[in-house]
Design a protein around this motif. Structure first.
Motif, short mmCIF file in Angstrom:
data_model
loop_
_atom_site.label_atom_id
_atom_site.label_comp_id
_atom_site.label_asym_id
_atom_site.label_seq_id
_atom_site.Cartn_x
_atom_site.Cartn_y
_atom_site.Cartn_z
N ARG A 7 0.79 -1.17 0.03
CA ARG A 7 -0.15 -0.03 0.07
C ARG A 7 0.76 1.13 -0.15
O ARG A 7 1.88 1.27 0.70
CB ARG A 7 -0.89 -0.08 1.05
N ASN A 8 0.66 2.18 -0.99
CA ASN A 8 1.02 3.45 -1.01
C ASN A 8 0.69 4.60 0.08
O ASN A 8 -0.63 4.37 0.26
CB ASN A 8 1.43 4.20 -2.13
N PRO A 9 1.46 5.36 0.65
CA PRO A 9 0.77 6.36 1.79
C PRO A 9 0.13 7.47 0.93
O PRO A 9 0.47 7.52 -0.29
CB PRO A 9 2.00 6.78 2.47
N SER A 10 -1.03 8.04 1.39
CA SER A 10 -1.77 8.93 0.88
C SER A 10 -0.77 10.43 1.41
O SER A 10 -0.97 10.80 2.66
CB SER A 10 -3.06 9.04 1.53
N TYR A 11 -0.25 11.11 0.43
CA TYR A 11 0.72 12.03 0.61
C TYR A 11 -0.10 13.19 1.27
O TYR A 11 0.18 14.00 2.13
CB TYR A 11 1.38 12.58 -0.57
N LEU A 12 -1.54 13.40 0.62
CA LEU A 12 -2.30 14.47 1.06
C LEU A 12 -2.51 14.49 2.78
O LEU A 12 -2.49 15.42 3.39
CB LEU A 12 -3.60 14.65 0.54
N ALA A 63 8.01 12.92 5.06
CA ALA A 63 7.78 11.66 5.79
C ALA A 63 6.93 10.63 5.03
O ALA A 63 7.16 9.33 4.87
CB ALA A 63 7.01 11.79 7.00
N GLY A 64 6.09 11.19 4.09
CA GLY A 64 5.09 10.33 3.20
C GLY A 64 6.07 9.63 2.00
O GLY A 64 6.13 8.40 1.77
N ILE A 65 6.85 10.35 1.33
CA ILE A 65 7.99 9.97 0.46
C ILE A 65 8.81 8.85 1.30
O ILE A 65 8.95 7.85 0.58
CB ILE A 65 8.71 10.91 -0.14
N LEU A 66 9.38 9.21 2.19
CA LEU A 66 10.29 8.17 2.87
C LEU A 66 9.50 6.82 3.19
O LEU A 66 10.11 5.88 3.15
CB LEU A 66 10.84 8.76 4.04
N LEU A 67 8.46 6.91 3.92
CA LEU A 67 7.79 5.48 3.93
C LEU A 67 7.30 4.83 2.70
O LEU A 67 7.08 3.49 2.83
CB LEU A 67 6.44 6.05 4.76
N GLU A 68 7.10 5.42 1.67
CA GLU A 68 6.83 4.66 0.48
C GLU A 68 7.99 3.97 -0.23
O GLU A 68 7.93 2.97 -0.62
CB GLU A 68 6.35 5.79 -0.70
N ARG A 69 9.16 4.53 0.21
CA ARG A 69 10.45 4.02 -0.36
C ARG A 69 11.06 2.91 0.63
O ARG A 69 11.76 2.15 0.12
CB ARG A 69 11.42 5.08 -0.77
N ARG A 70 10.21 2.78 1.69
CA ARG A 70 10.56 1.76 2.64
C ARG A 70 10.39 0.33 2.23
O ARG A 70 9.68 -0.11 1.58
CB ARG A 70 9.98 1.99 3.87
#
Length: 70
Positions: A7-12, A63-70
């Motif tokens: 699941r990708n995080p919701s950046y908004l 933080a959203g970008i970093l969590l997506e790349r994790r």
């Protein structure tokens, strides 16, 4: 059965949460911190709330970008 992918995080949501936290922190600093003699209390509150809200939104997006790349 279908296999669910990551699941990708919701950046908004991250940006809004960061901005709200920044607004709260900026407002708290304006209310409880030392006052500057050149600015009124309302001006200080507005400037700090907007500045910290913007920075909080940026940090939330990061933080959203970093969590997506994790």
């Amino acid at each position: 059965m279908s296999k669910a992918g990551p699941r990708n995080p919701s950046y908004l949501r991250f940006v809004i949460t960061g901005a709200v936290v920044g607004l709260i922190v900026g407002s708290a600093i304006a209310v409880f911190g030392d006052s500057a003699p050149d600015y009124s209390g309302g001006t200080q509150l507005g400037l700090l709330a907007v500045s910290f809200g913007f920075l909080g939104g940026l940090l939330g997006g990061l933080a959203g970008i970093l969590l997506e790349r994790r």
